[in-house]
Scaffold this motif. Structure first.
Motif, PDB file in Angstrom:
ATOM      1  N   TYR A   1     -41.930 -32.685   0.936  1.00 34.75           N
ATOM      2  CA  TYR A   1     -43.320 -32.217   0.851  1.00 34.75           C
ATOM      3  C   TYR A   1     -43.401 -30.785   0.326  1.00 34.75           C
ATOM      4  CZ  TYR A   1     -44.877 -36.303   3.543  1.00 34.75           C
ATOM      5  OH  TYR A   1     -45.151 -37.570   3.972  1.00 34.75           O
ATOM      6  N   ILE A   2     -42.479 -29.945   0.773  1.00 32.22           N
ATOM      7  CA  ILE A   2     -42.490 -28.542   0.345  1.00 32.22           C
ATOM      8  C   ILE A   2     -42.185 -28.429  -1.143  1.00 32.22           C
ATOM      9  CG2 ILE A   2     -41.279 -26.329   0.526  1.00 32.22           C
ATOM     10  CD1 ILE A   2     -40.792 -27.028   3.509  1.00 32.22           C
ATOM     11  N   THR A   3     -41.216 -29.199  -1.634  1.00 31.98           N
ATOM     12  CA  THR A   3     -40.730 -29.014  -3.003  1.00 31.98           C
ATOM     13  C   THR A   3     -41.498 -29.782  -4.071  1.00 31.98           C
ATOM     14  OG1 THR A   3     -39.100 -30.774  -2.675  1.00 31.98           O
ATOM     15  CG2 THR A   3     -38.384 -28.501  -2.243  1.00 31.98           C
ATOM     16  N   LYS A   4     -42.254 -30.802  -3.694  1.00 31.44           N
ATOM     17  CA  LYS A   4     -42.885 -31.644  -4.722  1.00 31.44           C
ATOM     18  C   LYS A   4     -43.877 -30.874  -5.585  1.00 31.44           C
ATOM     19  CE  LYS A   4     -46.447 -33.700  -1.846  1.00 31.44           C
ATOM     20  NZ  LYS A   4     -46.959 -34.910  -1.244  1.00 31.44           N
ATOM     21  N   ASP A   5     -44.587 -29.903  -5.028  1.00 36.41           N
ATOM     22  CA  ASP A   5     -45.547 -29.123  -5.812  1.00 36.41           C
ATOM     23  C   ASP A   5     -44.870 -28.212  -6.832  1.00 36.41           C
ATOM     24  OD1 ASP A   5     -47.634 -30.301  -4.436  1.00 36.41           O
ATOM     25  OD2 ASP A   5     -47.815 -28.662  -2.986  1.00 36.41           O
ATOM     26  N   TYR A   6     -43.569 -27.998  -6.674  1.00 33.18           N
ATOM     27  CA  TYR A   6     -42.813 -27.150  -7.589  1.00 33.18           C
ATOM     28  C   TYR A   6     -42.041 -27.964  -8.619  1.00 33.18           C
ATOM     29  CZ  TYR A   6     -43.812 -23.656  -4.028  1.00 33.18           C
ATOM     30  OH  TYR A   6     -44.447 -22.822  -3.142  1.00 33.18           O
ATOM     31  N   GLY A   7     -42.173 -29.286  -8.556  1.00 33.48           N
ATOM     32  CA  GLY A   7     -41.456 -30.158  -9.487  1.00 33.48           C
ATOM     33  C   GLY A   7     -39.964 -30.237  -9.191  1.00 33.48           C
ATOM     34  N   ILE A   8     -39.582 -29.974  -7.957  1.00 37.49           N
ATOM     35  CA  ILE A   8     -38.171 -29.995  -7.561  1.00 37.49           C
ATOM     36  C   ILE A   8     -37.830 -31.346  -6.951  1.00 37.49           C
ATOM     37  CG2 ILE A   8     -36.477 -28.985  -5.985  1.00 37.49           C
ATOM     38  CD1 ILE A   8     -38.090 -26.353  -6.192  1.00 37.49           C
ATOM     39  N   LYS A   9     -36.696 -31.887  -7.362  1.00 37.84           N
ATOM     40  CA  LYS A   9     -36.200 -33.134  -6.782  1.00 37.84           C
ATOM     41  C   LYS A   9     -35.275 -32.802  -5.609  1.00 37.84           C
ATOM     42  CE  LYS A   9     -36.891 -36.416 -10.302  1.00 37.84           C
ATOM     43  NZ  LYS A   9     -38.115 -37.033  -9.890  1.00 37.84           N
ATOM     44  N   VAL A  10     -35.324 -33.649  -4.591  1.00 39.73           N
ATOM     45  CA  VAL A  10     -34.459 -33.534  -3.426  1.00 39.73           C
ATOM     46  C   VAL A  10     -33.448 -34.661  -3.496  1.00 39.73           C
ATOM     47  CG1 VAL A  10     -34.340 -33.598  -0.903  1.00 39.73           C
ATOM     48  CG2 VAL A  10     -36.298 -32.502  -2.029  1.00 39.73           C
ATOM     49  N   TYR A  11     -32.183 -34.315  -3.613  1.00 40.59           N
ATOM     50  CA  TYR A  11     -31.117 -35.297  -3.677  1.00 40.59           C
ATOM     51  C   TYR A  11     -30.522 -35.447  -2.282  1.00 40.59           C
ATOM     52  CZ  TYR A  11     -31.579 -34.952  -8.687  1.00 40.59           C
ATOM     53  OH  TYR A  11     -32.069 -34.988  -9.952  1.00 40.59           O
ATOM     54  N   VAL A  12     -30.468 -36.671  -1.793  1.00 40.97           N
ATOM     55  CA  VAL A  12     -29.990 -36.944  -0.439  1.00 40.97           C
ATOM     56  C   VAL A  12     -28.677 -37.695  -0.520  1.00 40.97           C
ATOM     57  CG1 VAL A  12     -30.467 -38.145   1.730  1.00 40.97           C
ATOM     58  CG2 VAL A  12     -32.328 -36.999   0.494  1.00 40.97           C
TER      59      VAL A  12
END
Length: 174
Positions: free
Chosen positions: A21-32
């Motif tokens: 949720y925090i990173t989506k507005d910055y266009g950042i992908k979260v790799y799990v």
């Protein structure tokens, strides 16, 4: 981490969801990437993670070092990647305070959405991690630590002659 002592973030989905949720507005992908010793998880866990719009699942056999070389930050609750990432010059993000690395250069603790947003903005702006500061941190940690291990029958054995000299006794003695 298999059993993180991270408060509400001990349920790892909570930290993944918050970071998403925090990173989506910055266009950042979260790799799990799952910890390779993690016991089996229910399929529902993975289905919920896949439903987060900016999350990508990585196979557990992919090298953590390879991922860190390409990452803008590394996040987990308590694992050793928190210790490794700053040596790559990459900020380490942690959740819930279950780690024991307070004050480590390059470590940022995320406690909620607003504070996490500030951390991500710092990461985007660029975080300089001074290697000399990291070395001093580890030196202080080592200098003020007692090195011991538990035997299979639960006894504690000190591995430090220096500790024995300082205190003149074994840990098991009362």
């Amino acid at each position: 981490s298999t059993i993180p002592q991270a408060g509400c973030f001990s349920e790892q989905y909570n930290s993944i969801q918050l970071l998403s949720y925090i990173t989506k507005d910055y266009g950042i992908k979260v790799y799990v990437k799952e910890y390779y010793l993690q016991p089996y998880r229910e399929r529902l866990f993975w289905d919920e993670i896949k439903d987060l719009e900016n999350v990508v699942l990585i196979k557990s056999d992919v090298s953590s070092g390879e991922l860190m070389e390409k990452a803008m930050a590394v996040a987990c609750q308590t694992g050793t990647s928190l210790l490794e990432a700053p040596f790559y010059g990459i900020p380490a993000l942690t959740f819930g305070g279950g780690h024991c690395f307070k004050g480590m250069p390059g470590l940022f603790e995320i406690t909620d959405y607003e504070q996490g947003k500030q951390v991500i903005e710092q990461v985007i702006s660029g975080v300089h991690i001074d290697l000399d500061d990291l070395k001093l941190y580890y030196y202080a940690l080592q200098r003020n630590s007692v090195f011991y291990h538990r035997t299979p029958v639960g006894q504690v054995e000190v591995n430090s002659d220096e500790y024995k000299q300082m205190y003149g006794r074994k840990v098991n003695e009362k």
